[in-house]
Design a protein around this motif. Sequence first.
Motif, PDB file in Angstrom:
ATOM      1  N   SER A 268      36.714  39.325  44.186  1.00 29.62           N
ATOM      2  CA  SER A 268      36.338  40.673  42.985  1.00 29.62           C
ATOM      3  C   SER A 268      36.894  39.667  41.754  1.00 29.62           C
ATOM      4  O   SER A 268      36.769  38.953  41.484  1.00 29.62           O
ATOM      5  N   PRO A 269      35.958  40.270  40.700  1.00 29.44           N
ATOM      6  CA  PRO A 269      36.010  40.123  39.345  1.00 29.44           C
ATOM      7  C   PRO A 269      37.664  39.200  38.280  1.00 29.44           C
ATOM      8  O   PRO A 269      37.528  38.270  37.810  1.00 29.44           O
ATOM      9  N   LEU A 270      38.783  40.163  39.486  1.00 32.95           N
ATOM     10  CA  LEU A 270      40.098  39.347  38.705  1.00 32.95           C
ATOM     11  C   LEU A 270      40.380  38.545  40.205  1.00 32.95           C
ATOM     12  O   LEU A 270      41.887  38.442  38.960  1.00 32.95           O
ATOM     13  N   VAL A 271      39.850  37.969  40.441  1.00 37.93           N
ATOM     14  CA  VAL A 271      40.599  36.719  41.077  1.00 37.93           C
ATOM     15  C   VAL A 271      40.304  35.750  40.449  1.00 37.93           C
ATOM     16  O   VAL A 271      38.984  34.934  39.731  1.00 37.93           O
ATOM     17  N   PRO A 272      41.314  35.203  39.641  1.00 38.49           N
ATOM     18  CA  PRO A 272      40.847  33.645  38.877  1.00 38.49           C
ATOM     19  C   PRO A 272      40.302  32.714  39.604  1.00 38.49           C
ATOM     20  O   PRO A 272      39.555  32.343  40.930  1.00 38.49           O
ATOM     21  N   THR A 273      39.485  32.236  38.814  1.00 40.75           N
ATOM     22  CA  THR A 273      38.362  31.284  39.072  1.00 40.75           C
ATOM     23  C   THR A 273      39.161  29.800  39.909  1.00 40.75           C
ATOM     24  O   THR A 273      38.490  28.856  40.523  1.00 40.75           O
ATOM     25  N   GLN A 274      39.539  29.766  39.252  1.00 44.09           N
ATOM     26  CA  GLN A 274      40.186  27.984  39.882  1.00 44.09           C
ATOM     27  C   GLN A 274      42.205  28.751  39.929  1.00 44.09           C
ATOM     28  O   GLN A 274      42.733  29.632  38.818  1.00 44.09           O
ATOM     29  N   LEU A 275      43.065  28.299  40.251  1.00 45.48           N
ATOM     30  CA  LEU A 275      44.843  28.109  40.140  1.00 45.48           C
ATOM     31  C   LEU A 275      45.175  26.573  40.671  1.00 45.48           C
ATOM     32  O   LEU A 275      45.068  25.962  41.931  1.00 45.48           O
ATOM     33  N   TRP A 276      46.648  27.097  40.900  1.00 40.51           N
ATOM     34  CA  TRP A 276      47.067  25.789  41.153  1.00 40.51           C
ATOM     35  C   TRP A 276      47.438  26.273  42.536  1.00 40.51           C
ATOM     36  O   TRP A 276      48.400  26.808  42.610  1.00 40.51           O
ATOM     37  N   SER A 277      47.468  25.127  43.502  1.00 41.06           N
ATOM     38  CA  SER A 277      47.905  25.150  44.768  1.00 41.06           C
ATOM     39  C   SER A 277      47.741  24.199  46.217  1.00 41.06           C
ATOM     40  O   SER A 277      47.155  23.214  45.440  1.00 41.06           O
ATOM     41  N   ASP A 278      47.285  23.955  46.937  1.00 38.42           N
ATOM     42  CA  ASP A 278      47.675  22.830  47.769  1.00 38.42           C
ATOM     43  C   ASP A 278      45.911  23.805  48.235  1.00 38.42           C
ATOM     44  O   ASP A 278      45.948  24.358  49.354  1.00 38.42           O
TER      45      ASP A 278
END
Length: 297
Positions: A268-278
């Motif tokens: 989905s376009p609403l899903v960010p391309t980057q995030l803070w995670s493991d």
Amino acid sequence: QHERQVGRAGADSHFLPPMSEPIPLDRGDVLRAVTEMHAVYRNDLGNAPDHGYPWEQEAARRGYRSAVALPLVRAGAAVGCLVLYSHLASAFQGDEQALLNRLAGDISFGLDHIAKSDELRQALLAVERERELLAQRVAERTAELIVANERLEQSRQKAEDANQAKSVFLATMSHEIRTPMNGIIGMVELLAHSPLSESQAEAVTTIRASGFALLRIIDDILDFSKIEANRLEIERMPVALHELIESVCDTLLPVASGKNVKLSLFISPLVPTQLWSDSTRLRQLLFNLVGNAIKFS
């Protein structure tokens, strides 16, 4: 009739200092024993209330864990109370309770015949024998408990050492296997981008999928060993989410094709391309979810 001077003695030297003031008999285990005419057992003196007898509180302070109050009866009336203490919690059980009841009975018998010196001496001898027998039983039980606790501690230590050795072995082996596996997968990726025939491409795809499957198993083993050793840490770093999802689907696509399952990817376009995670944990999570979906479709 509710107050009287109380005398007492203990096995310890100067167990309790003399008390010059009268002691009220309207509280504590002594009252229960003499009014209810039966033995009163205390399993844990550490929970003695503040309003208990001063010597009950003093006994708890000195490390005594359990106590028993035995009423002494003469002519159907309580004339005194015998209180015994032990350093062990719940020390007076089973046979010990029977011995204590016999001890109280013998003392009461002696009191009933106190005017007869011969019978009194016999009663005192019986009391002494019972006391020695009780002391012997308590000593034997204490020795048995000490030996049992030592064996338990040894067994626990051996189990912890074995578990630690297993965790270290799993972590070491997983790390040693993972390093060459990463090299194999890297070379397979390079091979997949070189000119290949159709059969060679299928073989490379199979090798790539198998390599990633084995790497996931190694990651699970490594995580399991870290969890057992309380060393598992969740990392926090920037993760290219779209690339990670595409990589998971590309890896599982041959598995889905082999089971005639259609695997489609939509982000989905609403899903960010980057995030803070493991990234490792997130990849494992997606592998498990998508892999199970393919497996049970």
